[in-house]
Design a protein around this motif. Sequence first.
Motif, short mmCIF file in Angstrom:
data_model
loop_
_atom_site.label_atom_id
_atom_site.label_comp_id
_atom_site.label_asym_id
_atom_site.label_seq_id
_atom_site.Cartn_x
_atom_site.Cartn_y
_atom_site.Cartn_z
N ALA A 59 0.83 -1.21 0.00
CA ALA A 59 0.00 0.00 0.00
C ALA A 59 0.86 1.25 0.00
O ALA A 59 0.58 2.23 -0.71
CB ALA A 59 -0.93 -0.02 1.21
N SER A 60 1.94 1.24 0.79
CA SER A 60 2.82 2.40 0.87
C SER A 60 3.53 2.64 -0.47
O SER A 60 3.61 3.78 -0.95
CB SER A 60 3.86 2.19 1.97
OG SER A 60 4.81 3.23 1.99
N GLU A 61 4.03 1.55 -1.08
CA GLU A 61 4.72 1.70 -2.36
C GLU A 61 3.76 2.13 -3.47
O GLU A 61 4.13 2.90 -4.36
CB GLU A 61 5.40 0.38 -2.73
CG GLU A 61 6.66 0.09 -1.93
CD GLU A 61 7.71 1.17 -2.11
OE1 GLU A 61 8.05 1.49 -3.26
OE2 GLU A 61 8.19 1.70 -1.10
N LYS A 62 2.54 1.65 -3.42
CA LYS A 62 1.55 2.04 -4.42
C LYS A 62 1.28 3.54 -4.35
O LYS A 62 1.20 4.23 -5.38
CB LYS A 62 0.24 1.28 -4.20
CG LYS A 62 -0.83 1.61 -5.23
CD LYS A 62 -2.10 0.79 -4.99
CE LYS A 62 -3.16 1.13 -6.02
NZ LYS A 62 -4.42 0.36 -5.79
N ASP A 101 5.00 -2.31 -15.38
CA ASP A 101 4.26 -2.31 -14.11
C ASP A 101 5.17 -1.70 -13.06
O ASP A 101 6.01 -2.38 -12.47
CB ASP A 101 3.86 -3.73 -13.72
CG ASP A 101 2.89 -3.76 -12.53
OD1 ASP A 101 2.92 -2.82 -11.72
OD2 ASP A 101 2.10 -4.72 -12.44
N ALA A 102 4.98 -0.41 -12.84
CA ALA A 102 5.89 0.32 -11.94
C ALA A 102 5.85 -0.23 -10.52
O ALA A 102 6.89 -0.38 -9.87
CB ALA A 102 5.52 1.80 -11.94
N LEU A 103 4.67 -0.52 -10.02
CA LEU A 103 4.55 -1.03 -8.65
C LEU A 103 5.20 -2.40 -8.51
O LEU A 103 5.97 -2.63 -7.56
CB LEU A 103 3.07 -1.11 -8.25
CG LEU A 103 2.79 -1.68 -6.85
CD1 LEU A 103 3.48 -0.86 -5.78
CD2 LEU A 103 1.28 -1.76 -6.59
N ALA A 109 12.23 -5.37 -6.80
CA ALA A 109 13.62 -4.93 -6.66
C ALA A 109 13.96 -4.54 -5.22
O ALA A 109 15.06 -4.82 -4.74
CB ALA A 109 13.88 -3.75 -7.59
N GLU A 110 13.02 -3.90 -4.54
CA GLU A 110 13.32 -3.36 -3.21
C GLU A 110 12.97 -4.31 -2.07
O GLU A 110 13.68 -4.36 -1.07
CB GLU A 110 12.58 -2.04 -3.01
CG GLU A 110 12.96 -1.30 -1.75
CD GLU A 110 12.36 0.10 -1.68
OE1 GLU A 110 12.60 0.79 -0.66
OE2 GLU A 110 11.66 0.49 -2.64
#
Length: 206
Positions: A59-62, A101-103, A109-110
Amino acid sequence: NDGIISSAAIIQGLLSAGATGQEALVGVLALTVVGTLTSFGGQFGEASAERNNQLAIIASEKHRVETLPQEEFAELVELYRAKGLSQELSHAVATELHAKDALAAQLDAEFAIDEPPPRSWPAKFVARTAAAFLVGSIGPLLLFIAMPHMIRGEITLVVVTISLAFSGWIGARSEHGNPLASIARTLAIGLITLGISTLAGSLVTF
């Protein structure tokens, strides 16, 4: 391992306390069931917390991807540079993944998160854990039932030692670790636990 050690420790404690008949069998069965349920409950709490943590990260990354896309893209490039890629290749990889798909690219990766864990994941994970505990505890229990009283303790110790060594070897193979270190660690934990249980049982008399 937990099932093997717990069941064997219960048996050794009861034997050293002088339990030989029905009370010993009932005690072993009851404590095995309690151990299985305890393992289920503890693991379920941990698995649920892990799922909630992953959902919070997603949710935070989105939110960051939607509100700060350029910063997230730059971070993605740096993540691939940190893995050893050149600046140009990192930028190219990040551009392609970010466009697709950026998210998903950021999470992989992270945080090494491929997809959100399903709601049923904690229950399935814990069911496997509890089943493994129960299966591990059955071996020492069957020995207790089948072996004559006079040699139960010795046979249990030998079989448990072999089982723990084999379990440690399997664990090392699955995790690509050092087999000798894994076996030594597993045996040390198991045999120390059995020793403590035996000592505690010797302080009680049936």
